[in-house]
Design a protein around this motif. Structure first.
Motif, mmCIF file in Angstrom:
data_model
loop_
_atom_site.group_PDB
_atom_site.id
_atom_site.type_symbol
_atom_site.label_atom_id
_atom_site.label_comp_id
_atom_site.label_asym_id
_atom_site.label_seq_id
_atom_site.Cartn_x
_atom_site.Cartn_y
_atom_site.Cartn_z
ATOM 1 N N SER A 246 53.300 44.267 41.993
ATOM 2 C CA SER A 246 52.839 45.632 42.291
ATOM 3 C C SER A 246 51.967 46.145 41.151
ATOM 4 N N VAL A 247 50.869 46.795 41.528
ATOM 5 C CA VAL A 247 49.933 47.356 40.548
ATOM 6 C C VAL A 247 49.633 48.797 40.936
ATOM 7 N N ASN A 248 49.699 49.697 39.960
ATOM 8 C CA ASN A 248 49.406 51.110 40.215
ATOM 9 C C ASN A 248 47.901 51.350 40.296
ATOM 10 N N LEU A 249 47.509 52.191 41.249
ATOM 11 C CA LEU A 249 46.119 52.638 41.339
ATOM 12 C C LEU A 249 46.017 54.057 40.807
ATOM 13 N N SER A 250 44.977 54.334 40.039
ATOM 14 C CA SER A 250 44.735 55.705 39.574
ATOM 15 C C SER A 250 43.933 56.463 40.631
ATOM 16 N N MET A 251 43.894 57.785 40.477
ATOM 17 C CA MET A 251 43.123 58.609 41.411
ATOM 18 C C MET A 251 41.649 58.225 41.392
ATOM 19 N N ARG A 252 41.112 58.009 40.191
ATOM 20 C CA ARG A 252 39.691 57.639 40.087
ATOM 21 C C ARG A 252 39.425 56.309 40.786
ATOM 22 N N GLN A 253 40.324 55.345 40.618
ATOM 23 C CA GLN A 253 40.143 54.063 41.299
ATOM 24 C C GLN A 253 40.204 54.244 42.814
ATOM 25 N N PHE A 254 41.179 55.034 43.262
ATOM 26 C CA PHE A 254 41.380 55.209 44.701
ATOM 27 C C PHE A 254 40.166 55.861 45.360
ATOM 28 N N ARG A 255 39.436 56.676 44.613
ATOM 29 C CA ARG A 255 38.284 57.378 45.177
ATOM 30 C C ARG A 255 37.004 56.553 45.124
ATOM 31 N N GLN A 256 37.071 55.338 44.575
ATOM 32 C CA GLN A 256 35.891 54.472 44.554
ATOM 33 C C GLN A 256 35.525 54.055 45.981
ATOM 34 N N TYR A 257 34.262 54.210 46.327
ATOM 35 C CA TYR A 257 33.843 53.877 47.683
ATOM 36 C C TYR A 257 33.955 52.382 47.968
ATOM 37 N N ASN A 258 33.861 51.551 46.921
ATOM 38 C CA ASN A 258 33.890 50.097 47.116
ATOM 39 C C ASN A 258 35.191 49.476 46.602
ATOM 40 N N LEU A 259 36.282 50.262 46.627
ATOM 41 C CA LEU A 259 37.551 49.771 46.094
ATOM 42 C C LEU A 259 38.010 48.514 46.831
ATOM 43 N N ALA A 260 37.987 48.542 48.164
ATOM 44 C CA ALA A 260 38.453 47.385 48.943
ATOM 45 C C ALA A 260 37.633 46.140 48.605
ATOM 46 N N GLU A 261 36.320 46.304 48.447
ATOM 47 C CA GLU A 261 35.459 45.168 48.108
ATOM 48 C C GLU A 261 35.802 44.621 46.726
ATOM 49 N N ARG A 262 36.113 45.531 45.774
ATOM 50 C CA ARG A 262 36.459 45.086 44.420
ATOM 51 C C ARG A 262 37.795 44.321 44.422
ATOM 52 N N VAL A 263 38.780 44.834 45.155
ATOM 53 C CA VAL A 263 40.083 44.156 45.240
ATOM 54 C C VAL A 263 39.914 42.788 45.894
ATOM 55 N N ASP A 264 39.150 42.748 46.976
ATOM 56 C CA ASP A 264 38.921 41.482 47.674
ATOM 57 C C ASP A 264 38.233 40.470 46.762
ATOM 58 N N ALA A 265 37.257 40.936 45.978
ATOM 59 C CA ALA A 265 36.539 40.036 45.070
ATOM 60 C C ALA A 265 37.487 39.452 44.022
ATOM 61 N N ILE A 266 38.408 40.270 43.498
ATOM 62 C CA ILE A 266 39.368 39.786 42.494
ATOM 63 C C ILE A 266 40.311 38.756 43.103
ATOM 64 N N LEU A 267 40.820 39.043 44.301
ATOM 65 C CA LEU A 267 41.731 38.102 44.969
ATOM 66 C C LEU A 267 41.036 36.760 45.224
ATOM 67 N N ARG A 268 39.766 36.831 45.636
ATOM 68 C CA ARG A 268 39.025 35.592 45.892
ATOM 69 C C ARG A 268 38.773 34.831 44.585
ATOM 70 N N GLU A 269 38.434 35.583 43.530
ATOM 71 C CA GLU A 269 38.162 34.934 42.245
ATOM 72 C C GLU A 269 39.421 34.251 41.701
ATOM 73 N N VAL A 270 40.550 34.926 41.802
ATOM 74 C CA VAL A 270 41.807 34.378 41.298
ATOM 75 C C VAL A 270 42.345 33.304 42.245
ATOM 76 N N GLY A 271 42.079 33.466 43.533
ATOM 77 C CA GLY A 271 42.586 32.514 44.520
ATOM 78 C C GLY A 271 43.989 32.821 44.971
ATOM 79 N N MET A 272 44.390 34.100 44.911
ATOM 80 C CA MET A 272 45.759 34.471 45.281
ATOM 81 C C MET A 272 45.803 35.008 46.702
ATOM 82 N N ASP A 273 46.839 34.636 47.415
ATOM 83 C CA ASP A 273 47.049 35.121 48.773
ATOM 84 C C ASP A 273 47.300 36.635 48.719
ATOM 85 N N PRO A 274 46.573 37.444 49.533
ATOM 86 C CA PRO A 274 46.719 38.913 49.485
ATOM 87 C C PRO A 274 48.137 39.411 49.725
ATOM 88 N N ARG A 275 48.977 38.638 50.444
ATOM 89 C CA ARG A 275 50.321 39.133 50.762
ATOM 90 C C ARG A 275 51.216 39.214 49.529
#
Length: 700
Positions: free
Chosen positions: A537-566
């Motif tokens: 579990s990782v905490n999101l800050s308000m500023r992070q949550f309001r980023q328009y491309n937050l989902a894209e950034r999270v997806d990019a990190i998961l792909r880079e690391v190679g970790m299953d999103p679940r």
């Protein structure tokens, strides 16, 4: 359509001029004039002609001499036009007065031709000049225009001079009489109407002046073409005066149109720019720039104390986030109005920017009086605000600095008052007076922020993990990643010291992204090492949550690391869901990645249960404040019981934070709480300890 003052003047003067014209015509019908009247009439005619000549020269001078660096096309063309008209008027006056001039022999026929040419040229010229768009011209165009007009005038005069003997008398021609007596006045009226139609939208006052001149020209021409005789001579003399008056009105109109109005427009624009430079756009209050200038004057000339107060709206950011920026603007405007209403001779109100206002209290006897005045003002502001038909109660914080005890410079006074208000907010009070210790704490805060900017590059941050334990099996089923900072000089800093500062400065975004990526890297490594996969579990800050491309950034990190999103869970707080439409969109985009979402610190906010059922979430985390007193406070016990029951009905997982003893654990088990997290199980530990003490047990 509303009639403006200049239009009223045109109507009134037109009616007076028309009435005077009718009076002159009626008087001209009376042939029994006293002896010597002829000489007087001729003198009047001559004086009127001289007046026309003088005004024509003034119009010429206005176009040739005045403001030649910014010469208006209308002013230049009018100067050229009336130069030509002035020449024709001289010849008309000479011919009418039996004077031979430039080879032109006097006579009624030639005078009529000069009159027709002059007035036709005047009407058509005015139409061409004032019915078109004005432009700027240069010196070469000016010389070319006057040269061309001079040559044209010379050619016309030479032709008239050569064929003057063969020119027919306009009075003997039916068509000539129509042109002379009806056609040209009608042309003047048509020109006036065309000019008015061309400027129907803006209706500048100067155009009404030009229109007034055309009306007087039309009436003057009617009088000038009155039948000859003693009465006719009187009418013609009056007509020449009408023409002189109309020329003067043209002179005035052109000046207003091409010099005065542009200058007034420039002055108005400069005044507006100055107002914008010294006033706030939203509230209309004087801004920080004006405050500094006026405060500087107070400090220079004051022989007493001067107080500077900075007022801040508490939780304004949350209001913007939950109600939208338009509601925030309405709140700022309303507060500005209320502070202005309380303003008097003893204080001045300003808007400094964002959610901050400032007040200057000049000429006070001592520090105590400044503090008393500031507190009175703060208490006088009505906290109830109506926004979009809903009443909200706001709270304000105020910081005060007093000259000369706290500081002796403008920037110092404002800075110290600003420090005081921020310390008031941090300490949960509504008012604080500046003291020297604040400066030291603020400097320390600035230094810490500067160190934080370098800390990511220097790899001073690290993660600890706190296990999340299943209350049924006692096994670790997840873990929360928590950031720590090993400061090179201050040592290990708790998150409470640097996370709020990171939020305030915006550094929370790169820091939060680092935490997310690092937590995923650790979890992926453990999976590759053969440990049983668990969710981090990782905490999101308000500023992070309001980023328009937050989902894209999270997806990019998961792909880079190679970790299953679940195996990733993101924790958001209730405050992030105030703007429900934005929150739903953001959460759905994250959920589509396949990750889990939980509401952290649940119960401390004001979530609507109606919206809660719509949120795409998987877990509620009960805030540690309720768990801590669950065995001693019936209300806390009821809250925990209600949250767990509600979660079961909504088919959500429940995790209790801050579990510290067996009694709390047993109570939570009775409430069918799924998981627990707290010191009873483990404090946050480094990655190596988590691996050896928890992940290894799962493997065993």
């Amino acid at each position: 359509m509303r009639i403006r003052a200049e239009e009223q003047t045109t109507i009134i003067q037109g009616v007076i001029g028309l009435a005077a014209m009718v009076g002159v015509i009626r008087l001209s019908a009376w042939n029994d004039f006293p002896p010597g009247a002829d000489a007087l009439i001729q003198t009047m005619h001559l004086l009127a002609g001289l007046m026309c000549l003088a005004v024509s020269f003034a119009i010429f001078a206005q176009g040739w001499i005045l403001f030649i660096d910014k010469l208006s096309k209308q002013r230049l063309y009018t100067a050229v036009l009336f130069t030509m008209i002035g020449i024709l008027d001289i010849l008309y006056a000479a011919s009418h007065g039996d004077v031979t001039l430039l080879g032109f022999k006097p006579g009624g026929s030639l005078a009529a031709w000069f009159l027709v040419i002059s007035h036709t040229l005047g009407a058509l010229g005015m139409l061409r000049i004032f019915a078109a768009e004005d432009q700027q011209v240069n010196g070469h165009q000016k010389i070319a225009m006057f040269t061309g007009a001079g040559l044209l005038s010379l050619v016309v005069l030479l032709l008239l001079n050569r064929y003057q003997a063969s020119l027919p008398s306009l009075f003997d021609l039916e068509f000539g009489m129509f042109i002379l007596r009806a056609g040209i006045p009608l042309l003047y009226v048509i020109t006036a109407m065309a000019i008015l139609y061309r400027h129907r939208a803006e209706r500048p006052p100067a155009i009404m002046t030009v229109t007034r001149a055309l009306l007087f020209m039309a009436m003057g021409h009617v009088l000038l073409t009155f039948p000859t005789g003693q009465g006719g001579d009187l009418a013609q003399a009056a007509g020449q005066w009408y023409m002189g008056i109309s020329y003067y009105i043209v002179l005035k109109g052109v000046y207003r149109l091409t010099i005065e109005e542009p200058m007034r427009g420039k002055q108005l624009a400069e005044a507006q720019m100055k107002h914008m430079a010294y006033h706030d756009d939203l509230t209309g209050l004087p801004n920080l720039r004006q405050m500094k200038e006026q405060l500087g004057e107070f400090l220079v000339f004051s022989r007493a104390c001067t107080g500077v107060a900075v007022i801040n709206i508490d939780r304004f950011k949350a209001i913007n986030d939950s109600l939208g920026y338009s509601a925030g603007d309405k709140l700022l405007t309303e507060l500005g109005s209320r502070l202005s209403a309380l303003e008097g001779q003893q204080q001045r109100v300003y808007r400094m920017g964002e959610d901050e206002f400032a007040v200057i209290f000049p000429e006070l006897p001592d520090d105590a009086a400044a503090e008393e005045r500031a507190k009175q003002l703060l208490a006088s502001v009505d906290p109830a605000v109506l926004i979009d038909d809903t009443e909200y109660h706001i709270s304000l914080s105020m910081g005060l600095s007093v000259f000369p005890n706290d500081g002796d410079a403008v920037n110092q006074m404002i800075q110290y008052a600003d420090m005081a208000v921020h310390h008031a907010k941090e300490n949960g009070v509504d008012f604080m007076r500046y003291d020297a210790a604040m400066k030291q704490r603020t400097q320390s805060k600035v230094e810490l922020e500067n160190d934080m900017r370098k800390a990511l590059e220097r790899e001073e941050f690290f993660l600890e993990f706190q296990p999340q334990i299943s209350l049924d099996t006692g096994k670790m089923v997840g873990m929360e990643a928590l950031v720590r900072w090993n400061h090179p000089k201050r040592g290990l800093l708790p998150p409470s010291e640097f996370i709020p500062l990171a939020e305030e400065s915006g550094l929370i975004v790169p820091l939060g992204e680092w935490v997310l990526k690092t937590a995923c890297l650790h979890n992926k490594k453990w999976q590759l090492d053969g440990f049983e996969p668990v969710c981090v579990s990782v905490n999101l800050s308000m500023r992070q949550f309001r980023q328009y491309n937050l989902a894209e950034r999270v997806d990019a990190i998961l792909r880079e690391v190679g970790m299953d999103p679940r195996y990733l869970e993101l924790e958001v707080t209730e405050s992030m869901t105030y703007d429900i439409e934005t929150a739903l969109d953001q959460l759905h985009r994250l959920k589509r990645l396949g990750i889990h979402i939980s509401i952290d610190d649940f119960g401390t906010g004001y979530s609507s249960l109606y919206y809660l059922k719509s949120l795409p979430i998987d877990r509620l985390k009960i805030d540690r404040a309720f768990v801590k007193e669950v065995m001693y406070d019936g209300n806390d016990a009821a809250i925990v019981s209600t949250i767990t029951t509600m979660a079961h009905h909504l088919k959500l997982k429940v995790t209790a934070e801050g579990v510290e003893n067996e009694e709390q654990l047993e109570f939570l088990k009775l409430q069918r709480c799924h998981e627990g997290q707290g010191y009873l199980f483990s404090k946050p530990v480094p990655a190596g300890v988590l691996e050896s003490e928890f992940l290894s047990r799962l493997a065993g």
